[in-house]
Write an enzyme that holds these catalytic residues in place. Structure first.
Site, PDB file in Angstrom:
ATOM      1  N   CYS A  20     -23.499   1.930  -0.127  1.00  0.00           N
ATOM      2  CA  CYS A  20     -22.416   1.713  -0.954  1.00  0.00           C
ATOM      3  C   CYS A  20     -20.935   0.539   0.514  1.00  0.00           C
ATOM      4  O   CYS A  20     -20.238   1.075   0.639  1.00  0.00           O
ATOM      5  CB  CYS A  20     -21.769   3.262  -0.530  1.00  0.00           C
ATOM      6  SG  CYS A  20     -20.105   3.859  -1.454  1.00  0.00           S
ATOM      7  N   CYS A  49     -16.898  10.641  -1.663  1.00  0.00           N
ATOM      8  CA  CYS A  49     -16.810   9.146  -2.527  1.00  0.00           C
ATOM      9  C   CYS A  49     -15.720   9.639  -2.265  1.00  0.00           C
ATOM     10  O   CYS A  49     -14.607  10.477  -2.475  1.00  0.00           O
ATOM     11  CB  CYS A  49     -17.347  10.301  -3.894  1.00  0.00           C
ATOM     12  SG  CYS A  49     -19.081   9.857  -4.306  1.00  0.00           S
ATOM     13  N   CYS A  78      -7.648   9.777  -5.199  1.00  0.00           N
ATOM     14  CA  CYS A  78      -8.351   9.273  -4.633  1.00  0.00           C
ATOM     15  C   CYS A  78      -7.908   7.943  -3.405  1.00  0.00           C
ATOM     16  O   CYS A  78      -6.868   7.777  -3.264  1.00  0.00           O
ATOM     17  CB  CYS A  78      -9.224   7.463  -5.272  1.00  0.00           C
ATOM     18  SG  CYS A  78     -10.006   6.226  -4.529  1.00  0.00           S
ATOM     19  N   GLU A 116     -14.409  -0.411   4.916  1.00  0.00           N
ATOM     20  CA  GLU A 116     -16.199   0.730   5.163  1.00  0.00           C
ATOM     21  C   GLU A 116     -17.104   0.041   3.740  1.00  0.00           C
ATOM     22  O   GLU A 116     -17.210  -0.013   3.419  1.00  0.00           O
ATOM     23  CB  GLU A 116     -15.319   2.308   4.841  1.00  0.00           C
ATOM     24  CG  GLU A 116     -14.074   2.380   5.418  1.00  0.00           C
ATOM     25  CD  GLU A 116     -13.328   3.497   5.699  1.00  0.00           C
ATOM     26  OE1 GLU A 116     -12.745   3.836   6.891  1.00  0.00           O
ATOM     27  OE2 GLU A 116     -13.671   3.873   4.951  1.00  0.00           O
ATOM     28  N   CYS A 157      -6.920  -0.774  -3.175  1.00  0.00           N
ATOM     29  CA  CYS A 157      -7.671  -0.766  -4.249  1.00  0.00           C
ATOM     30  C   CYS A 157      -5.783  -0.690  -5.210  1.00  0.00           C
ATOM     31  O   CYS A 157      -4.301   0.241  -4.480  1.00  0.00           O
ATOM     32  CB  CYS A 157      -8.119   0.011  -5.247  1.00  0.00           C
ATOM     33  SG  CYS A 157      -8.793   0.792  -6.755  1.00  0.00           S
ATOM     34  N   CYS A 207      -5.416   5.248  -8.672  1.00  0.00           N
ATOM     35  CA  CYS A 207      -6.091   7.356  -9.023  1.00  0.00           C
ATOM     36  C   CYS A 207      -6.186   7.984  -8.072  1.00  0.00           C
ATOM     37  O   CYS A 207      -5.531   8.135  -7.373  1.00  0.00           O
ATOM     38  CB  CYS A 207      -7.526   6.939  -9.438  1.00  0.00           C
ATOM     39  SG  CYS A 207      -8.056   5.933 -10.425  1.00  0.00           S
TER      40      CYS A 207
HETATM   41  N1  SAH Z   1     -12.876   1.902  -7.996  1.00  0.00           N
HETATM   42  C1  SAH Z   1     -14.270   2.144  -8.942  1.00  0.00           C
HETATM   43  C2  SAH Z   1     -15.923   2.211  -7.841  1.00  0.00           C
HETATM   44  C3  SAH Z   1     -15.062   3.205  -7.003  1.00  0.00           C
HETATM   45  S1  SAH Z   1     -16.281   4.553  -6.880  1.00  0.00           S
HETATM   46  C4  SAH Z   1     -14.529   3.275  -9.884  1.00  0.00           C
HETATM   47  O1  SAH Z   1     -13.328   3.987  -9.767  1.00  0.00           O
HETATM   48  O2  SAH Z   1     -15.402   3.927 -10.016  1.00  0.00           O
HETATM   49  C5  SAH Z   1     -15.916   6.212  -6.264  1.00  0.00           C
HETATM   50  C6  SAH Z   1     -16.467   7.392  -7.144  1.00  0.00           C
HETATM   51  O3  SAH Z   1     -15.393   8.496  -5.850  1.00  0.00           O
HETATM   52  C7  SAH Z   1     -15.490   7.402  -8.272  1.00  0.00           C
HETATM   53  O4  SAH Z   1     -16.027   7.690  -9.058  1.00  0.00           O
HETATM   54  C8  SAH Z   1     -14.438   8.120  -7.908  1.00  0.00           C
HETATM   55  O5  SAH Z   1     -14.081   9.045  -9.266  1.00  0.00           O
HETATM   56  C9  SAH Z   1     -14.772   9.388  -6.843  1.00  0.00           C
HETATM   57  N2  SAH Z   1     -13.510   9.317  -5.918  1.00  0.00           N
HETATM   58  C10 SAH Z   1     -12.785   9.550  -5.820  1.00  0.00           C
HETATM   59  N3  SAH Z   1     -12.243  10.450  -5.415  1.00  0.00           N
HETATM   60  C11 SAH Z   1     -12.842  11.314  -5.109  1.00  0.00           C
HETATM   61  C12 SAH Z   1     -12.755  12.695  -3.964  1.00  0.00           C
HETATM   62  N4  SAH Z   1     -11.796  13.002  -3.746  1.00  0.00           N
HETATM   63  N5  SAH Z   1     -13.708  13.596  -4.413  1.00  0.00           N
HETATM   64  C13 SAH Z   1     -15.115  13.344  -4.995  1.00  0.00           C
HETATM   65  N6  SAH Z   1     -15.293  12.126  -5.625  1.00  0.00           N
HETATM   66  C14 SAH Z   1     -13.562  11.729  -5.740  1.00  0.00           C
END
Ligand code: SAH
Length: 347
Positions: free
Chosen positions: A109, A339, A123, A96, A116, A120
């Protein structure tokens, strides 16, 4: 009909690699620049249409290379104006890419991996697990293909590597793609200062990145103590906060450049006033700006976003400590493009 091909995607090669390839076959190296201009500036899809190149070379190129596009499966439109592209790769995997219109420009983006591996806990991309790295050609294609589609390609000036995947876990392909995206003469001509790479904190790669590129760096910090961070982001067990922040301190910055600290606010986990004070203290040695991202809730997780008053209080504490703080309300939540919501489910 799908036909088997052993041709290589020319977008996987740097201009220097193509120069060498040409020279080895008795052609002049500068032809590589012409070829790259056709592909990246003029969006040419067929070597045969590169009419400033001899027929002989055109057919040789066509025997060895393809100039592929990503398979488009669908585009979802959010009511806030953002658009999510779901692309199908040649092996059937889905990725995506999200186009986010802003006041004066648009930001893309992009994804760096299918799935991944970092797991986390908050996520959604993590839930599909890790499938594979994207090739540099597939990373570049997200930008090239969407730039061809949009009404106003000049407005598309910014790129964030904040889609699916951990860009520093696919280091070589990401850096190679960045080189073509930022090549001012023969590539897609993006300014490095308008590209931001976001990482969960793969410390050794971070040091290389500062050496190999001049793009902006964003760190997904998301917690102020190792216990909480390790629980939310298992990568923290390998590279704990102190190492990560030390690497940030040593990261080479241009005079007015700052590192972006991303901090997802999750109710009852990392969003207390004590956290805000701790965050202010942790970041003191660094040149940073802070993006607070109120948690985007989804049905696969029990985490919740804090009340607006708590978000405000968290922000105010950081502002009182003289930080630049932006509360980012992610766009595209209604189309799962925000995000942490990218996972390319089969729709
Ligand atoms: N793997 C990299 C690139 C992904 S960026 C990284 O972790 O930076 C994606 C961003 O979205 C990250 O800052 C992560 O912390 C944030 N994120 C992930 N799940 C989310 C959620 N449910 N709500 C808000 N932000 C989220």
């Amino acid at each position: 009909m799908l036909s088997y091909t052993n041709k290589a995607d020319i977008k996987n090669f740097s201009i220097d690699q193509i120069k060498k390839w040409l020279e080895n076959r008795g052609f002049q190296a500068y032809r590589a620049g012409q070829i790259f201009n056709h592909i990246y500036l003029h969006q040419v899809d067929d070597f045969n249409n590169m009419t400033d190149i001899s027929k002989e070379l055109r057919s040789l190129l066509a025997q060895h290379y393809t100039i592929s596009r990503l398979g488009k499966t669908k585009i979802l439109f959010s009511k806030d104006g953002s658009q999510k592209y779901v692309f199908k790769l040649t092996d059937g995997n889905l990725i995506e890419t999200v186009l986010i219109p802003e006041k004066k420009h648009a930001t893309l983006c992009i994804s760096s991996q299918v799935g991944c591996a970092l797991d986390c806990q908050f996520c959604q991309t993590a839930q599909s697990g890790f499938i594979r790295n994207l090739t540099s050609g597939e990373i570049i294609a997200q930008v090239r293909d969407i730039r061809k589609e949009v009404d106003n390609p000049q407005r598309l000036t910014n790129i964030v590597l904040m889609g699916m995947g951990e860009p520093l876990a696919n280091y070589q392909n990401v850096v190679k793609a960045l080189n073509t995206l930022t090549d001012r003469h023969f590539g897609l001509q993006f300014a490095s200062r308008r590209i931001t790479l976001s990482t969960a904190g793969i410390v050794p790669k971070l040091m290389l990145l500062g050496h190999d590129t001049t793009v902006n760096l964003a760190i997904s910090l998301n917690a102020t103590d190792d216990n909480t961070r390790s629980r939310l982001m298992p990568i923290n067990r390998k590279y704990p906060l102190r190492e990560l922040l030390n690497a940030c301190r040593r990261y080479p910055l241009k005079p007015r450049q700052r590192i972006t600290i991303e901090y997802v606010l999750i109710k009852g986990i990392n969003a207390s006033e004590a956290d805000a004070h701790r965050l202010a203290r942790l970041l003191r040695p660094l040149k940073v700006k802070i993006n607070l991202i109120p948690y985007n809730e989804h049905d696969k997780s029990d985490f919740q976003r804090p009340e607006s008053a708590a978000i405000q209080a968290f922000r105010d504490i950081l502002v009182n400590h003289h930080y630049t703080v932006i509360v980012r309300h992610s766009k595209g939540r209604d189309i799962s493009a925000a995000c942490g919501q990218l996972r390319a489910q089969l729709l």
